[in-house]
Design an enzyme around this catalytic site. Structure first.
Site, mmCIF file in Angstrom:
data_model
loop_
_atom_site.group_PDB
_atom_site.id
_atom_site.type_symbol
_atom_site.label_atom_id
_atom_site.label_comp_id
_atom_site.label_asym_id
_atom_site.label_seq_id
_atom_site.Cartn_x
_atom_site.Cartn_y
_atom_site.Cartn_z
ATOM 1 N N ASP A 32 -1.593 -4.745 3.775
ATOM 2 C CA ASP A 32 -2.610 -4.125 2.946
ATOM 3 C C ASP A 32 -3.598 -5.228 2.573
ATOM 4 O O ASP A 32 -3.308 -6.420 2.715
ATOM 5 C CB ASP A 32 -1.957 -3.520 1.710
ATOM 6 C CG ASP A 32 -2.951 -2.904 0.749
ATOM 7 O OD1 ASP A 32 -3.891 -2.223 1.205
ATOM 8 O OD2 ASP A 32 -2.792 -3.115 -0.473
ATOM 9 N N ASP A 86 -6.297 -5.136 -0.525
ATOM 10 C CA ASP A 86 -6.583 -5.342 -1.943
ATOM 11 C C ASP A 86 -5.310 -5.626 -2.738
ATOM 12 O O ASP A 86 -4.340 -4.869 -2.678
ATOM 13 C CB ASP A 86 -7.279 -4.114 -2.533
ATOM 14 C CG ASP A 86 -8.616 -3.834 -1.873
ATOM 15 O OD1 ASP A 86 -9.073 -4.690 -1.088
ATOM 16 O OD2 ASP A 86 -9.192 -2.764 -2.131
ATOM 17 N N ASP A 120 1.050 -3.888 -2.206
ATOM 18 C CA ASP A 120 1.267 -3.942 -3.649
ATOM 19 C C ASP A 120 1.464 -2.565 -4.276
ATOM 20 O O ASP A 120 1.903 -2.474 -5.425
ATOM 21 C CB ASP A 120 0.055 -4.584 -4.330
ATOM 22 C CG ASP A 120 -1.167 -3.677 -4.267
ATOM 23 O OD1 ASP A 120 -1.552 -3.110 -5.303
ATOM 24 O OD2 ASP A 120 -1.720 -3.509 -3.172
#
Length: 265
Positions: free
Chosen positions: A10, A12, A183
């Site tokens: 991922d 961000d 996250d």
């Protein structure tokens, strides 16, 4: 090369410390795309994103907001702004730990794939700067050089897992031996698609799942200037969004904090 593992990241809060699209709010304002008021809103939304992340409902509100916001934007202008300001915007917010992981995976002979809900005008240049082998990102449709506000491909949730499986089929990746990093609880399908999932700076829900399943929990805390950290590679010709028609666009910024503030006011 068939059956080799890959590493799926991922973007961000996993590779960079902020929302990739919100990080460009000031350059977009300077380029005449958004108002000063929108810049201030994006700063607040960035704070909400960093503190609390976003669940499914919030991301859906964000998707609708962003698709309407970019309607009418000139595609060439967006690309030019991102290209001209990329290093100034992104360099200070890239995690050193993520850069090291990317280097380690490449040294081990694994492809690195960035899988992001953000739009490809932002994700592709960042991926190229980091040396990613390819990216998967959101697309908005374009007509006569401008965004229509319609989404052609939305790289979110289960679709991230679908994209990973499609890449595995076309590139010969062994997903059971592949790595995943994210996250957010919204990326649970992506993490479940690989045999070696890792959570990075996880939100509360994802942390609980990781602890219950014995997944490694990683904390990235050291933003680094890329130019002092590695030799920046030239853009790779294989770097392209996995998408269904249309032209890529800016997308996926967490503006839901603004909506939440309005609703609670």
């Amino acid at each position: 090369m068939a059956g080799r593992p890959a590493a799926f990241f991922d973007l961000d809060k996993t590779i960079i410390a902020k929302s990739s699209v919100l990080a460009f709010s000031k350059p977009f304002h300077a380029g005449g795309l958004i108002s000063r008021r929108a810049v201030l809103r994006s700063a607040y939304a960035q704070f909400v994103f960093m503190v609390g992340g976003a669940d499914h409902d919030q991301v859906e509100k964000m998707r609708q907001f962003m698709s309407h916001l970019v309607a009418g934007w000139d595609v060439a202008t967006v690309r030019e702004i991102v290209a001209d300001t990329l290093h100034n915007v992104v360099d200070p917010i890239v995690y050193d730990e993520a850069v090291q992981l990317i280097e380690d995976h490449h040294t081990a002979g694994r492809d690195v794939v960035i899988v992001s809900t953000s739009g490809s005008e932002v994700v592709e240049p960042i991926g190229s700067m980091l040396g990613a082998d390819r990216v998967v990102a959101t697309l908005l449709e374009v007509e006569d050089g401008r965004y229509t506000g319609e989404i052609g491909y939305y790289a979110y949730g289960e679709e991230k897992a679908n994209a990973i499986r499609e890449l595995a089929a076309t590139r010969g990746y062994d997903l059971d031996r592949s790595y995943g990093y994210s996250d957010s609880i919204t990326d649970l399908p992506m993490l479940e698609a690989v045999g070696k999932p890792h959570v990075v700076n996880p939100d509360k829900e994802l942390r609980k799942i990781a602890e219950a399943r014995g997944w490694p929990v990683m904390l990235f805390t050291k933003p680094v200037e890329l130019q002092s950290r590695l030799r920046l590679p030239p853009p790779k010709p294989t770097l392209a969004a996995l998408a269904v028609g249309g032209v890529v666009a800016v997308g996926a910024a967490v503006w839901v904090g603004v909506r939440r503030a309005r609703e609670s006011a």
